[in-house]
Design a protein around this motif. Structure first.
Motif, PDB file in Angstrom:
ATOM      1  N   ALA A 215      61.803  49.593  83.613  1.00 17.34           N
ATOM      2  CA  ALA A 215      61.029  49.458  84.849  1.00 17.34           C
ATOM      3  C   ALA A 215      61.898  49.743  86.066  1.00 17.34           C
ATOM      4  CB  ALA A 215      60.426  48.059  84.933  1.00 17.34           C
ATOM      5  N   LEU A 219      61.412  53.013  88.686  1.00 16.44           N
ATOM      6  CA  LEU A 219      61.193  52.780  90.108  1.00 16.44           C
ATOM      7  C   LEU A 219      62.294  53.421  90.949  1.00 16.44           C
ATOM      8  CD1 LEU A 219      59.523  51.469  92.322  1.00 16.44           C
ATOM      9  CD2 LEU A 219      60.808  49.346  91.960  1.00 16.44           C
ATOM     10  N   ALA A 222      61.784  57.160  90.920  1.00 13.79           N
ATOM     11  CA  ALA A 222      60.604  57.525  91.700  1.00 13.79           C
ATOM     12  C   ALA A 222      60.909  57.511  93.195  1.00 13.79           C
ATOM     13  CB  ALA A 222      59.454  56.577  91.384  1.00 13.79           C
ATOM     14  N   ILE A 223      61.713  56.559  93.645  1.00 12.61           N
ATOM     15  CA  ILE A 223      62.090  56.493  95.064  1.00 12.61           C
ATOM     16  C   ILE A 223      63.042  57.624  95.420  1.00 12.61           C
ATOM     17  CG2 ILE A 223      63.320  55.112  96.787  1.00 12.61           C
ATOM     18  CD1 ILE A 223      62.286  52.612  95.327  1.00 12.61           C
ATOM     19  N   SER A 253      60.068  61.350  87.158  1.00 13.94           N
ATOM     20  CA  SER A 253      60.459  59.969  86.849  1.00 13.94           C
ATOM     21  C   SER A 253      59.914  59.545  85.495  1.00 13.94           C
ATOM     22  CB  SER A 253      59.954  59.020  87.946  1.00 13.94           C
ATOM     23  OG  SER A 253      60.457  59.387  89.202  1.00 13.94           O
ATOM     24  N   THR A 257      62.328  58.884  82.265  1.00 15.71           N
ATOM     25  CA  THR A 257      62.280  57.527  81.708  1.00 15.71           C
ATOM     26  C   THR A 257      61.871  57.563  80.240  1.00 15.71           C
ATOM     27  OG1 THR A 257      61.667  56.664  83.891  1.00 15.71           O
ATOM     28  CG2 THR A 257      61.302  55.228  82.005  1.00 15.71           C
ATOM     29  N   VAL A 408      67.259  48.213  93.709  1.00 11.78           N
ATOM     30  CA  VAL A 408      66.132  48.170  92.769  1.00 11.78           C
ATOM     31  C   VAL A 408      66.506  47.430  91.496  1.00 11.78           C
ATOM     32  CG1 VAL A 408      64.683  49.584  91.267  1.00 11.78           C
ATOM     33  CG2 VAL A 408      64.993  50.221  93.674  1.00 11.78           C
ATOM     34  N   VAL A 412      64.151  44.214  90.559  1.00  8.57           N
ATOM     35  CA  VAL A 412      63.182  44.274  89.452  1.00  8.57           C
ATOM     36  C   VAL A 412      63.506  43.210  88.411  1.00  8.57           C
ATOM     37  CG1 VAL A 412      62.356  45.688  87.534  1.00  8.57           C
ATOM     38  CG2 VAL A 412      62.610  46.693  89.804  1.00  8.57           C
TER      39      VAL A 412
END
Length: 612
Positions: A215, A219, A222-223, A253, A257, A408, A412
């Motif tokens: 996760a 994230l 993706a950022i 992403s 992943t 992050v 998370v």
């Protein structure tokens, strides 16, 4: 702003080696003074069982990697034997393995444990080195060295970096995955991506919180892909050129992943010796498997969707149910998935938790944040706040990729830990986020103090720079001496805000303070005072006081307390036996102890005078 890269010249490498040596020396000196904590011998026995029999049924509730690392030196040079005449070995029941190991090795179990703890110490030294390396590459040599000095004496790392448990390995591989993901973003290639997947697999093979890493990885990517113009392999493929940047970032992403997940799952399978199916004999019925309990609903949905309900009965009592047989005979790394489901079940169950003076079965959302504030040295908390301020004000510059991952990753992990976990048994579960605070919080502060404000309109004078450097040194010395002041009782560490380790029993117990690790201190205490008939209410396996030769009497519930000396472990008094099973002992909860051994063993005297 750029940091530096390895290798270091000899004059710069020497302080790094000295600090890592200090960390190892402190760990090894302190382990000799601590008895087995509640879980350690079970972890050691499970690791030895897997190495000896190539069977992972006993490594389900906790994945096997750190157990094996700790058990390997014992297998090579220890003096031990394993007996398999108890049901816990045959049925893969982790609880009870430690006691069976002590029964089989009454004279050598502690020596074997000391050897096993060396495996955790090696992992802890590697963790500190990785903390230094990443800080060095981001901030430079001097700030990296200060971060290392803070890390080697961080009390939570010292507390768990010496124990044969499964806490330091997840912290190491969680950080390793973050560092490798950062390096991948600096120069994307398939080899670096595969290494991220391997680190993910090692993390999940160390702790069942491994999926958190996926996760965090998704994230962070993706950022970063929203803003980073550096191309990732495949990003310029013809099919992606016409896609908007937002959806292209999302597609990249997800794809990356998924690749990391596939590599990680293969790594996990390798850590379980490429196990296929359940080796437990005789075969268990489905109702005894938490994996079946979790998989039953999705499997039934698939069967009904394809109209095959007449062929599959889903009989939870039938050992030969076709879908159950498929799982227990063909599932790769079966022990991992059975353990993962069992771990999720345990994490969702309410258990008695003593916190801030109250024992409760309810959800405690501020459990981990408050413990982090109270079990982190005050000097480090100040460094974290200064670093966050410097980064927010852009007085300290940092690579954007490192900053995103550094924010992050721990965020998370913390959100999932707080939101999904109800097993409040210690802040050790938050250990993987500590290195990130050291690297990005303390590191930013040391960079600011050592190099000055990098975007400040006013250039600091030479005198101001000397004052800042002196302040950096003072903070480091404060953090080091604060932690070492409780040597070797790092598990019991609480900072000045909490009132120190003396007040720890009023805040939180279990592995935050009393994990059954102080029987050697208690033995010394009783022998020095000639006490051989104390009533002992100990937090840990019932056989351990006898195994360590503690002179004592076993207390059994009775209407009135007999005259004598009582020794009650902090965890028992606050959280377990006294509140729920031996209510007559609650008289001690509000009474000041007559003496305390090692912050965890409370001594009370009832009636008469106790001879010294």
């Amino acid at each position: 702003m750029r940091g530096e890269s390895l290798p270091l010249p000899l004059r710069r490498a020497a302080p790094v080696v000295l600090l890592l040596g200090l960390h190892a020396a402190v760990l090894l000196h302190s382990v000799r003074q601590k008895s087995a904590s509640v879980d350690e011998l079970g972890h050691l026995a499970a690791g030895l069982y897997s190495l000896t029999n190539h069977d992972f049924r006993c490594n389900r509730l906790s994945p096997p990697l750190q157990n094996i690392v700790c058990a390997l030196p014992v297998m090579l040079c220890g003096d031990y034997r394993l007996t398999y005449d108890h049901a816990c070995w045959k049925r893969g029941i982790w609880n009870g393995l430690g006691e069976r190991f002590v029964e089989a090795n009454p004279k050598t179990f502690h020596k074997n444990l000391m050897i096993a703890r060396g495996g955790s110490a090696v992992l802890s030294v590697l963790l500190c080195f990785l903390i230094f390396r990443w800080a060095y590459e981001i901030w430079g040599y001097a700030p990296g060295l200060f971060v290392l000095a803070a890390a080697v004496c961080e009390p939570n790392l010292l507390a768990h970096g010496r124990l044969c448990t499964t806490d330091v390995a997840p912290a190491l591989f969680f950080l390793l995955a973050g560092w490798l993901a950062w390096r991948f973003m600096q120069r994307p290639d398939l080899r670096r991506l595969i290494l991220v997947g391997v680190a993910f697999g090692l993390m999940w093979s160390s702790k069942h919180s491994g999926p958190v890493l996926l996760a965090a990885l998704f994230l962070a990517w993706a950022i970063l892909f929203q803003f980073d113009s550096q191309p990732v392999f495949g990003a310029k493929a013809p099919g992606l050129r016409s896609v908007s940047p937002r959806y292209r970032a999302l597609a990249l992403s997800i794809t990356l992943t998924m690749i990391v997940a596939i590599v990680g799952l293969l790594t996990i399978w390798g850590c379980y010796g490429f196990e296929i199916g359940d080796k437990t004999q005789p075969p268990r019925p489905p109702k005894e498997s938490l994996l079946w309990t979790k998989m039953r609903t999705p499997l039934q949905t698939m069967v009904y969707f394809f109209g095959l309900e007449d062929r599959f009965s889903f009989n939870q009592n039938d050992v030969n149910d076709p879908l159950w047989r498929l799982l227990r005979e063909r599932l790769p790394a079966y022990s991992h998935w059975e353990g993962f489901c069992a771990n999720q079940y345990n994490a969702s169950r309410a258990s008695p938790t003593f916190f801030l003076g109250e024992t409760s079965f309810q959800r405690i959302n501020d459990y981990y944040p408050i413990l982090f504030l109270l079990k982190t040295p005050l000097a480090l908390l100040i460094l974290f706040m200064i670093g966050a301020t410097a980064l927010a004000a852009r007085q300290t510059l940092i690579d954007r990729r490192a900053l995103v991952i550094g924010m992050v990753w721990p965020a998370v992990y913390a959100l999932i830990l707080i939101g999904l976990n109800r097993a409040y048994i210690g802040c050790r579960h938050a250990l993987p986020i500590v290195p990130f605070f050291l690297i990005f919080g303390a590191g930013a502060t040391f960079r600011f103090l050592w190099a000055g404000g990098e975007k400040s309109a006013v250039i600091p004078t030479r005198r101001e720079m000397r004052a800042r450097k002196a302040l950096a040194i003072l903070f480091s010395i404060w953090a080091i001496f604060d932690a070492l002041s409780v040597h070797p009782h790092y598990l019991a560490y609480y900072n000045a805000i909490a009132g120190g380790p003396e007040n720890g029993h009023l805040i939180a117990v279990d592995s935050n303070l009393d994990w059954g690790q102080d029987l050697l201190y208690l033995k010394k205490y009783l022998n020095e005072r000639g006490v051989d008939d104390a009533y002992l209410i100990y937090f840990g396996p019932k056989s351990m006081p006898d195994a360590y030769g503690i002179p004592h009497r076993t207390y059994k519930t009775q209407p009135s307390l007999p005259t004598g000396t009582y020794v009650i472990s902090a965890s028992m008094l606050r959280q377990y036996i006294a509140p729920y099973y031996l209510p007559e002992l609650m008289i001690f909860a509000n009474r000041r102890p007559d003496d305390v051994a090692a912050y965890t063993q409370f001594v009370y005297r009832v009636g008469g005078d106790e001879s010294e």
